[in-house]
Design a protein around this motif. Structure first.
Motif, PDB file in Angstrom:
ATOM      1  N   ARG A 349       0.808  -1.215   0.000  1.00  0.00           N
ATOM      2  CA  ARG A 349       0.000   0.000   0.000  1.00  0.00           C
ATOM      3  C   ARG A 349       0.845   1.271   0.000  1.00  0.00           C
ATOM      4  N   THR A 350       2.044   1.200   0.572  1.00  0.00           N
ATOM      5  CA  THR A 350       2.864   2.408   0.720  1.00  0.00           C
ATOM      6  C   THR A 350       4.111   2.412  -0.148  1.00  0.00           C
ATOM      7  N   GLY A 360       1.394   6.764  11.526  1.00  0.00           N
ATOM      8  CA  GLY A 360      -0.010   7.123  11.483  1.00  0.00           C
ATOM      9  C   GLY A 360      -0.909   6.134  10.763  1.00  0.00           C
ATOM     10  N   GLN A 363      -4.505   5.154  12.185  1.00  0.00           N
ATOM     11  CA  GLN A 363      -5.638   6.072  12.082  1.00  0.00           C
ATOM     12  C   GLN A 363      -6.637   5.636  11.012  1.00  0.00           C
ATOM     13  N   ARG A 364      -6.178   4.836  10.062  1.00  0.00           N
ATOM     14  CA  ARG A 364      -7.041   4.385   8.974  1.00  0.00           C
ATOM     15  C   ARG A 364      -7.305   2.878   8.998  1.00  0.00           C
ATOM     16  N   ARG A 432       0.329  11.134  10.759  1.00  0.00           N
ATOM     17  CA  ARG A 432       0.105  10.353   9.549  1.00  0.00           C
ATOM     18  C   ARG A 432       1.122  10.745   8.483  1.00  0.00           C
ATOM     19  N   SER A 433       1.864   9.762   8.013  1.00  0.00           N
ATOM     20  CA  SER A 433       2.863  10.018   6.976  1.00  0.00           C
ATOM     21  C   SER A 433       2.193  10.145   5.621  1.00  0.00           C
ATOM     22  N   GLN A 434       2.939  10.677   4.672  1.00  0.00           N
ATOM     23  CA  GLN A 434       2.414  10.792   3.324  1.00  0.00           C
ATOM     24  C   GLN A 434       2.098   9.418   2.748  1.00  0.00           C
ATOM     25  N   ALA A 436       0.923   6.958   4.246  1.00  0.00           N
ATOM     26  CA  ALA A 436      -0.280   6.388   4.848  1.00  0.00           C
ATOM     27  C   ALA A 436      -1.554   7.143   4.488  1.00  0.00           C
ATOM     28  N   GLU A 437      -1.454   8.186   3.693  1.00  0.00           N
ATOM     29  CA  GLU A 437      -2.611   9.032   3.398  1.00  0.00           C
ATOM     30  C   GLU A 437      -3.760   8.250   2.767  1.00  0.00           C
ATOM     31  N   THR A 438      -3.466   7.357   1.865  1.00  0.00           N
ATOM     32  CA  THR A 438      -4.513   6.614   1.160  1.00  0.00           C
ATOM     33  C   THR A 438      -4.558   5.147   1.602  1.00  0.00           C
ATOM     34  N   ARG A 440      -5.634   1.745   2.972  1.00  0.00           N
ATOM     35  CA  ARG A 440      -6.936   1.119   3.196  1.00  0.00           C
ATOM     36  C   ARG A 440      -6.763  -0.081   4.128  1.00  0.00           C
TER      37      ARG A 440
END
Length: 484
Positions: A349-350, A360, A363-364, A432-434, A436-438, A440
């Motif tokens: 994902r990252t 982070g 958080q998601r 939240r790191s960049q 981890a922004e999206t 899922r």
């Protein structure tokens, strides 16, 4: 003939995968079906197995009859535990790949199944040369998995891995040939014949070192570990799971099945060196793990530290130490496969495994966070989880052998908590790191892999008697052979 079926079934499934797995997605489905069929057979065998009866479901066919070498196998409590581990993990490893696509898919899954067949062969062989055959056969699939589907440094790394393990195996082969010629009359390579040998102390000394080098490289034990972190990191994650979850257990199993009963005097004379090296590996591997930025490499060093404790337990030559090593093999296989899979989920994902690029994620991802934490706590031996029972028995065994070594080995609890909790904190908490922004949360197939692993974490931790009773009669019989 259950034992023969357990060996042959994955190989047949591998051939079926190669033959019918040409269309996209077909190979993984056939491989999963074959692995699940193997698991069903293993469960049937487990339900009919009587731990008090020694080797069961055996068979023997003449292999090289004139030389007294046979294709013979059987299952005792020690074998049964490792068959359960192998057949439980392989379907999950296959299922873990469903979110990815691989080139030459049929070959990829066939190699996994061929490796399962060889691994089961190692754990059930009752002839020394058959053990050696399967021991080497398990090396070939993982070599190709790493060399074809690994990272950019895969060729150099896999060559080093192959060279190290092949070099170690040569020591074992020389020892087995020597032992074969020591058997009276028409020579035999049956394990029972080798156990009955009355070797001189000098002969037992060099046999001890030949076996120790062969299995210490495979596990690995300090200082024979330098192939391991690079191979675990560069290999595709399914191959890493096979290596860490099951294949390293072949080395610990070899110590139990061959070294201890064949060279008890060598163990009494030189075992202290082996146990010191094992305990050194615990501390060294843990300290290096604390310094890692790459999550996959961190778990590789944690695995190195854990196997050092297993080896120390074996060399303690105590009931607690051997029982602890066996149940820890089971627990470690469950935990490490789960942790490597979670790292693969994060990477997919990252596109990074580096801790300083993460943060982070929790958080998601409430579901991923819970599964990650449970497997992590199992790895650091929190009471009521899988790792606690094995580590407690291992430390008790090492302490019984030598209190000072037991105290040093006990550092694994503290150091393990440091590097594992550090990894969890940096990857999952904080801003939240960049990357981890999206992010899922878990898919259905990913949960299907993690749920059985988490169930096993609690099963082993809450009711370890299921597995301890399975192995105790075989371990007690082994100790009677070793201690005369």
């Amino acid at each position: 003939m259950y034992t023969l079926l357990l060996i042959v079934l994955p190989a047949l499934a591998a051939l079926l995968t190669l033959g019918l797995g040409g269309r996209p997605g077909h190979a993984r489905q056939i491989a999963l079906a074959g692995a699940l069929a193997e698991l069903i057979v293993a469960v049937v065998v487990w339900t009919q197995f009587d731990p008090a009866q020694g080797f069961q479901f055996g068979f023997a066919f003449d292999w090289i009859a004139s030389a007294g070498i046979s294709f013979s196998a059987g299952i005792d409590g020690i074998s049964m535990l490792l068959i359960v581990l192998t057949t439980f993990l392989v379907p999950l490893i296959v299922l873990s790949t469903f979110g990815h696509s691989y080139s030459k898919e049929a070959s990829f899954y066939a190699l996994i199944l061929f490796m399962e067949s060889a691994l089961v062969g190692v754990f059930v062989a009752t002839d020394a040369f058959l053990f050696y055959l399967f021991f080497e056969a398990a090396l070939i699939p993982v070599y190709f998995l790493a060399a074809i589907w690994g990272g950019e440094n895969r060729i150099r790394i896999t060559f080093k891995f192959f060279l190290y393990t092949l070099f170690g195996s040569l020591f074992m082969l020389v020892a087995l040939v020597y032992l074969y010629f020591q058997t009276p009359g028409q020579h035999s390579s049956a394990l029972t014949a080798l156990y009955a040998l009355n070797l001189s102390p000098a002969a037992q000394g060099w046999v001890f070192w030949a076996f120790f080098l062969a299995f210490a490289i495979k596990m690995p034990v300090f200082p024979f570990h330098t192939w391991q972190p690079d191979t675990y990191t560069e290999s595709p994650t399914p191959a890493t799971m096979l290596l860490a979850g099951i294949m390293l257990k072949m080395g610990v199993y070899g110590l139990i099945r061959l070294l201890l009963p064949i060279a008890p005097v060598g163990l009494a004379e030189w075992g202290w060196v082996a146990i010191v090296l094992s305990v050194t590996g615990i501390v060294y591997g843990s300290i290096i793990a604390i310094q890692q930025r790459d999550m996959k490499r961190l778990i590789a060093y944690s695995s190195f530290a854990h196997v050092g404790l297993m080896a120390a337990g074996v060399f303690s030559n105590t009931l607690n130490g051997l029982q602890g090593a066996l149940i820890q093999m089971l627990a470690h296989g469950i935990n490490v496969v789960g942790l490597f899979f979670i790292v693969e989920i994060i990477f997919s994902r990252t596109k990074t495994r580096y801790l300083d690029h993460l943060g982070g994620i929790t958080q998601r991802t409430p579901h991923l966070t819970v599964y990650f934490m449970i497997l992590l706590l199992g790895s650091v031996a929190l009471p009521l989880t899988s790792g606690f029972v094995g580590e407690f028995l291992l430390l008790a065994g090492v302490f019984e052998h030598n209190p000072w070594l037991g105290a040093v080995a006990g550092l694994t609890i503290i150091l393990g908590a440091v590097y594992m909790l550090r990894m969890f904190q940096k990857a999952m908490f904080g801003p939240r790191s960049q990357a981890a922004e999206t992010f899922r949360d878990l898919s259905l197939s990913e949960r299907a892999v993690l749920v059985p692993l988490v169930i096993m974490v609690f099963w082993i931790g809450l009711y370890p008697a299921t597995f301890l009773k399975l192995t105790e009669p075989a371990v007690s019989q082994l100790l009677r052979i070793v201690n005369g």
